[in-house]
Design a protein around this motif. Structure first.
Motif, PDB file in Angstrom:
ATOM      1  N   SER A  59       0.817  -1.218   0.000  1.00  0.00           N
ATOM      2  CA  SER A  59       0.000   0.000   0.000  1.00  0.00           C
ATOM      3  C   SER A  59       0.846   1.262   0.000  1.00  0.00           C
ATOM      4  CB  SER A  59      -0.941   0.011   1.203  1.00  0.00           C
ATOM      5  OG  SER A  59      -0.210   0.138   2.401  1.00  0.00           O
ATOM      6  N   ILE A  60       0.214   2.288  -0.483  1.00  0.00           N
ATOM      7  CA  ILE A  60       0.789   3.620  -0.400  1.00  0.00           C
ATOM      8  C   ILE A  60      -0.171   4.442   0.440  1.00  0.00           C
ATOM      9  CG2 ILE A  60       2.088   3.552  -2.562  1.00  0.00           C
ATOM     10  CD1 ILE A  60      -0.231   4.880  -3.964  1.00  0.00           C
ATOM     11  N   PRO A  61       0.364   5.314   1.294  1.00  0.00           N
ATOM     12  CA  PRO A  61      -0.538   6.093   2.151  1.00  0.00           C
ATOM     13  C   PRO A  61      -1.340   7.090   1.331  1.00  0.00           C
ATOM     14  CG  PRO A  61       1.739   6.782   2.475  1.00  0.00           C
ATOM     15  CD  PRO A  61       1.758   5.612   1.517  1.00  0.00           C
ATOM     16  N   VAL A  62      -2.569   7.275   1.762  1.00  0.00           N
ATOM     17  CA  VAL A  62      -3.468   8.229   1.114  1.00  0.00           C
ATOM     18  C   VAL A  62      -3.959   9.163   2.202  1.00  0.00           C
ATOM     19  CG1 VAL A  62      -5.656   8.508  -0.090  1.00  0.00           C
ATOM     20  CG2 VAL A  62      -4.185   6.569  -0.618  1.00  0.00           C
ATOM     21  N   ASP A  63      -3.826  10.431   1.961  1.00  0.00           N
ATOM     22  CA  ASP A  63      -4.340  11.415   2.905  1.00  0.00           C
ATOM     23  C   ASP A  63      -5.553  12.077   2.264  1.00  0.00           C
ATOM     24  OD1 ASP A  63      -4.903  13.441   4.669  1.00  0.00           O
ATOM     25  OD2 ASP A  63      -2.817  14.034   4.949  1.00  0.00           O
ATOM     26  N   ALA A  64      -6.696  11.494   2.488  1.00  0.00           N
ATOM     27  CA  ALA A  64      -7.925  11.965   1.856  1.00  0.00           C
ATOM     28  C   ALA A  64      -8.233  13.409   2.238  1.00  0.00           C
ATOM     29  CB  ALA A  64      -9.091  11.053   2.238  1.00  0.00           C
ATOM     30  N   GLU A  65      -7.933  13.780   3.470  1.00  0.00           N
ATOM     31  CA  GLU A  65      -8.206  15.150   3.915  1.00  0.00           C
ATOM     32  C   GLU A  65      -7.344  16.144   3.149  1.00  0.00           C
ATOM     33  OE1 GLU A  65      -7.705  17.327   8.110  1.00  0.00           O
ATOM     34  OE2 GLU A  65      -8.911  15.487   8.165  1.00  0.00           O
ATOM     35  N   ALA A  66      -6.056  15.833   2.985  1.00  0.00           N
ATOM     36  CA  ALA A  66      -5.159  16.713   2.228  1.00  0.00           C
ATOM     37  C   ALA A  66      -5.568  16.762   0.762  1.00  0.00           C
ATOM     38  CB  ALA A  66      -3.714  16.242   2.370  1.00  0.00           C
ATOM     39  N   ASP A  67      -5.967  15.612   0.205  1.00  0.00           N
ATOM     40  CA  ASP A  67      -6.423  15.583  -1.182  1.00  0.00           C
ATOM     41  C   ASP A  67      -7.648  16.476  -1.372  1.00  0.00           C
ATOM     42  OD1 ASP A  67      -4.415  13.834  -1.833  1.00  0.00           O
ATOM     43  OD2 ASP A  67      -5.699  12.054  -1.906  1.00  0.00           O
ATOM     44  N   ALA A  68      -8.595  16.404  -0.456  1.00  0.00           N
ATOM     45  CA  ALA A  68      -9.803  17.221  -0.555  1.00  0.00           C
ATOM     46  C   ALA A  68      -9.455  18.702  -0.442  1.00  0.00           C
ATOM     47  CB  ALA A  68     -10.799  16.818   0.528  1.00  0.00           C
ATOM     48  N   GLU A  69      -8.504  19.014   0.441  1.00  0.00           N
ATOM     49  CA  GLU A  69      -8.062  20.395   0.603  1.00  0.00           C
ATOM     50  C   GLU A  69      -7.394  20.912  -0.677  1.00  0.00           C
ATOM     51  OE1 GLU A  69      -5.023  22.283   3.677  1.00  0.00           O
ATOM     52  OE2 GLU A  69      -6.561  21.043   4.640  1.00  0.00           O
ATOM     53  N   ASP A  70      -6.537  20.091  -1.291  1.00  0.00           N
ATOM     54  CA  ASP A  70      -5.878  20.469  -2.547  1.00  0.00           C
ATOM     55  C   ASP A  70      -6.906  20.676  -3.651  1.00  0.00           C
ATOM     56  OD1 ASP A  70      -3.396  20.371  -1.376  1.00  0.00           O
ATOM     57  OD2 ASP A  70      -2.862  18.399  -2.212  1.00  0.00           O
ATOM     58  N   GLN A  71      -7.894  19.802  -3.715  1.00  0.00           N
ATOM     59  CA  GLN A  71      -8.932  19.941  -4.734  1.00  0.00           C
ATOM     60  C   GLN A  71      -9.713  21.234  -4.547  1.00  0.00           C
ATOM     61  OE1 GLN A  71     -11.278  16.393  -4.461  1.00  0.00           O
ATOM     62  NE2 GLN A  71      -9.866  15.170  -5.683  1.00  0.00           N
ATOM     63  N   GLU A  72     -10.009  21.566  -3.303  1.00  0.00           N
ATOM     64  CA  GLU A  72     -10.743  22.801  -3.025  1.00  0.00           C
ATOM     65  C   GLU A  72      -9.898  24.024  -3.376  1.00  0.00           C
ATOM     66  OE1 GLU A  72     -13.771  25.192  -2.391  1.00  0.00           O
ATOM     67  OE2 GLU A  72     -13.895  23.013  -2.434  1.00  0.00           O
TER      68      GLU A  72
ATOM     69  N   ARG B  58      -9.943  24.325  -7.108  1.00  0.00           N
ATOM     70  CA  ARG B  58     -11.256  24.797  -7.550  1.00  0.00           C
ATOM     71  C   ARG B  58     -11.368  26.318  -7.355  1.00  0.00           C
ATOM     72  NH1 ARG B  58     -14.063  21.342  -4.795  1.00  0.00           N
ATOM     73  NH2 ARG B  58     -13.987  19.803  -6.386  1.00  0.00           N
ATOM     74  N   ARG B  59     -10.885  26.823  -6.188  1.00  0.00           N
ATOM     75  CA  ARG B  59     -10.917  28.268  -5.942  1.00  0.00           C
ATOM     76  C   ARG B  59     -10.020  29.012  -6.931  1.00  0.00           C
ATOM     77  NH1 ARG B  59     -11.160  26.782  -0.372  1.00  0.00           N
ATOM     78  NH2 ARG B  59      -8.909  26.929  -0.207  1.00  0.00           N
ATOM     79  N   PHE B  60      -8.840  28.442  -7.230  1.00  0.00           N
ATOM     80  CA  PHE B  60      -7.930  29.036  -8.205  1.00  0.00           C
ATOM     81  C   PHE B  60      -8.615  29.162  -9.559  1.00  0.00           C
ATOM     82  CE2 PHE B  60      -5.027  27.996 -11.737  1.00  0.00           C
ATOM     83  CZ  PHE B  60      -4.241  29.151 -11.731  1.00  0.00           C
ATOM     84  N   LEU B  61      -9.287  28.089  -9.988  1.00  0.00           N
ATOM     85  CA  LEU B  61      -9.959  28.118 -11.291  1.00  0.00           C
ATOM     86  C   LEU B  61     -11.091  29.141 -11.320  1.00  0.00           C
ATOM     87  CD1 LEU B  61     -10.114  24.345 -12.264  1.00  0.00           C
ATOM     88  CD2 LEU B  61      -8.650  26.119 -13.236  1.00  0.00           C
TER      89      LEU B  61
END
Length: 181
Positions: free
Chosen positions: A128-141, A144-147
């Motif tokens: 496995s590779i670690p996944v930080d769902a919270e950080a991913d959601a923050e990056d996506q947000e 989205r704000r940048f766009l």
């Protein structure tokens, strides 16, 4: 054992090979498995019904016609950088059968039969590779704000600046404009 779910299909950036991504229930670990064909998994994941059955649709129909039920798929080991899986089947008399399978085939069949996809904890820990769902959601947000704040003209200006910085133009000095010999 850990019950995994298909998080999606991706492409390996280096080899351009398809990868199925299995994620643990906590969403913190993801196991990438390189596969040779992604189409059968994608159509099972999207619950697509093609006009003619694909091979895994046919396998699911054969299991049903033979009175067998896929109880679960177990990805149980990694040997020589290759994942190994088995299909746990149950017949009408509750007798359990086990068949060796490639993980990609097992996953495609599990998606079509609503069967669980399980992985031994040791395999999850090793692959496995670690996944930080919270950080991913923050990056996506943030993206989205940048766009939302960026216009096409802003992007063109930015690209123009980036190109100018990467290519400063001809050298300066006495030889800069001299014809080549």
């Amino acid at each position: 054992m850990v019950e995994m779910r298909v998080a999606g299909i991706a492409l390996d950036a280096a080899s351009r090979s398809p990868i199925v991504l299995l994620r643990d229930p906590s969403g913190r670990r993801q196991v990438p498995i390189w596969i040779d064909q992604a189409q059968n998994i994608l159509s099972g994941l999207n619950r697509e019904r093609p006009p003619r059955p694909l091979s895994h649709d046919l396998m699911a129909s054969l299991l049903e016609a033979g009175g067998l039920r896929l109880e679960r798929v177990i990805i149980h080991t990694i040997e020589d950088n290759t994942f190994r899986a088995v299909l746990k089947l149950q017949n009408g008399t509750d007798q359990l059968l086990e068949l060796d399978a490639r993980p990609s085939d097992a996953i495609a069949l599990a998606l079509r039969t609503d069967s669980g996809i399980w992985m031994l904890e040791e395999v999850v820990a090793d692959a496995s590779i670690p996944v930080d769902a919270e950080a991913d959601a923050e990056d996506q947000e943030d993206f989205r704000r940048f766009l939302e704040r960026t216009t096409p003209a802003d992007l063109i200006r930015h690209i123009g600046r980036t190109v100018a910085e990467a290519d400063p133009g001809p050298e300066e000095g006495p030889e800069a404009g001299a014809p080549g010999l």
